[in-house]
Design a protein around this motif. Structure first.
Motif, PDB file in Angstrom:
ATOM      1  N   CYS A   1     146.123  34.650  10.167  1.00 45.36           N
ATOM      2  CA  CYS A   1     145.640  34.424   8.833  1.00 45.36           C
ATOM      3  C   CYS A   1     145.437  32.879   8.882  1.00 45.36           C
ATOM      4  CB  CYS A   1     146.933  34.860   7.878  1.00 45.36           C
ATOM      5  SG  CYS A   1     146.268  34.340   6.082  1.00 45.36           S
TER       6      CYS A   1
ATOM      7  N   ASP B   1     135.204  30.750   4.433  1.00 43.94           N
ATOM      8  CA  ASP B   1     136.485  31.322   4.315  1.00 43.94           C
ATOM      9  C   ASP B   1     136.498  32.121   2.941  1.00 43.94           C
ATOM     10  OD1 ASP B   1     139.137  32.515   4.579  1.00 43.94           O
ATOM     11  OD2 ASP B   1     139.821  30.686   3.572  1.00 43.94           O
TER      12      ASP B   1
ATOM     13  N   GLY C   1     141.814  40.013   1.944  1.00 41.85           N
ATOM     14  CA  GLY C   1     143.060  40.845   2.688  1.00 41.85           C
ATOM     15  C   GLY C   1     143.335  41.905   1.746  1.00 41.85           C
TER      16      GLY C   1
END
Ligand code: DGL
Length: 417
Positions: free
Chosen positions: A278, A53, A103
């Motif tokens: 998310c 991640d 993001g």
């Protein structure tokens, strides 16, 4: 694989793969791995599973994987058998925290560099090379890669899949978006659909696209889909001091914007299903649902928002997808076999202060302008390095979040506590 990712605008993974085949590597250089590691079926089965991640948010996916009991481990039949499905498997987690938030790269016009970062994350998991004070080569390669990040799945899943195919590696790649689309397919809800995600994930359009094709292929009609990209909610959930208000207040703002985007589609049915697109949002599902309830209490919204909302949490669905893929390819450990790793290992990226030209903020993180000024293709520059993550490296708010909300992960990260 000393490759010029993204050079001349060619697809990142295709170019990387081309260069890899021209320049086979022993895996000692930065951004490279040893193609020979996956030599036998037994060696593959005994490899750990990689999860990555942009930060610690993907640990929500790892938590779901560690806790999953959706299958009978012996017969592979559906249903719980009281034994965690991944009980004997071991994991390597990477959080690319030095380069996050993923993001926000799209808003800075730098999705090209973001794609390179994502391929580099996968290459790290495939390789043996990691850092302490110097590079070292005792990290085992992985048999599967879980992209536990919605933004990284949006911008990098295809690149990674193409690269793995081109490199002819027997490595499974699972992303969170397809799993979430499957969750929408399995849902009985008939109302409209809302996606809550980062600005980048929404800008990529990956959720509406994947959900539309998944429902379409199954012969199902596609509901109205509205999106809301947030630049604040993930940070607030992580306890980042840049976002001083409560999680509930950020959730209310985003829920209202999503409801407004849905209303603009002139719906005939209320908004019923919310995809938590998310990594951080499943940790705040209660606050997000309460926000929708609060808005619905206003008469103008009563018919626009459903009385009961259905939440799709990609984390659990991804865990199931991973199990299915491993079972299908017969890459689960056989009875009596053990992973080469005795316990799970966690890595976090940190700035490499020795890298020429690197720019840091006073607190030692990568400067935001520097982050977004980087161009793909400069593989001589290793401006971040992946080091073993220990609980002491985490900000107090993140450590608390893990300790209180992600106990299976925390017990592996901090076995003595
Ligand atoms: N992990 C990211 C995601 O799921 C959120 C944080 C970031 O923007 O890096 O989209």
């Amino acid at each position: 694989m000393k490759a010029l990712f993204g050079f001349l605008g060619l697809p990142v993974a295709t170019l990387a793969a081309d260069l890899l085949t021209r320049a086979p590597s022993d895996g000692t250089a930065a951004f490279s791995f040893d193609k020979m590691a996956w030599s036998t079926e037994e060696a593959i089965r005994r490899m750990p599973i990689g999860v990555f991640d942009s930060g610690i948010g993907g640990m929500t996916v790892m938590e779901a994987i560690l806790k999953l009991d959706a299958f009978h481990n012996d017969t592979l039949e559906l249903g719980a058998d009281g034994v965690p499905d991944f009980k004997d498997e071991r994991f390597i987690y990477l959080g690319d925290q030095a380069n996050m938030p993923y993001g926000n790269y799209s808003a800075a016009g730098r999705t090209d560099y973001l794609r390179e970062l994502i391929v580099k994350d996968a290459v790290f998991l495939l390789g043996r090379r990691a850092w302490t004070t110097e590079p070292r080569f005792d990290k085992p390669p992985v048999k599967a890669i879980v992209i536990a990040c919605n933004t990284a799945t949006a911008y990098g899943l295809n690149d990674i899949r193409q690269a793995i195919a081109k490199w002819k590696l027997p490595v499974i790649v699972v992303g969170v978006v397809e799993a979430a689309a499957r969750g929408v397919l399995e849902s009985k809800a008939e109302g409209g659909l809302g996606i809550l995600a980062t600005v980048g994930t929404c800008a990529s359009g990956v959720y509406p696209r994947t959900i539309t094709s998944t429902l379409g292929l199954a012969g199902r009609s596609v509901p109205l889909i509205a999106q809301q990209g947030s630049a604040t909610l993930a940070g607030a959930i992580e306890g980042d001091s840049t976002f001083p208000d409560s999680i509930s207040s950020y959730a209310l703002k985003e829920a209202r914007s999503l409801a407004e985007a849905y209303l603009a589609l002139k719906p005939s049915k209320p908004l019923e299903t919310i995809v938590l697109g998310c990594t951080h949002y499943p940790l705040a599902e209660t606050e997000i649902d309460a926000a929708f309830a609060l808005i619905r209490a206003e008469p103008a919204w009563k018919d626009i928002i459903a009385a009961q909302r259905t939440f799709v949490n990609p984390a659990q669905l991804t865990a199931r997808e991973l199990f299915r893929e491993l079972a299908l390819t017969k890459r689960r450990l056989k009875p009596g076999e053990a992973c080469v790793l005795a316990r799970d290992v966690f890595y976090l990226s940190v700035p490499n202060t020795a890298c020429p030209g690197i720019k840091l903020t006073p607190n030692g993180s990568l400067d935001p302008d520097y982050k977004h000024s980087r161009m793909p293709g400069n593989l001589e520059c290793e401006d971040t390095k992946n080091v073993p993550l220990t609980p002491e490296m985490l900000p107090a708010s993140s450590a608390r979040l893990l300790r209180e909300r992600l106990q299976a992960v925390w017990s592996r990260l901090s076995p003595a506590s």
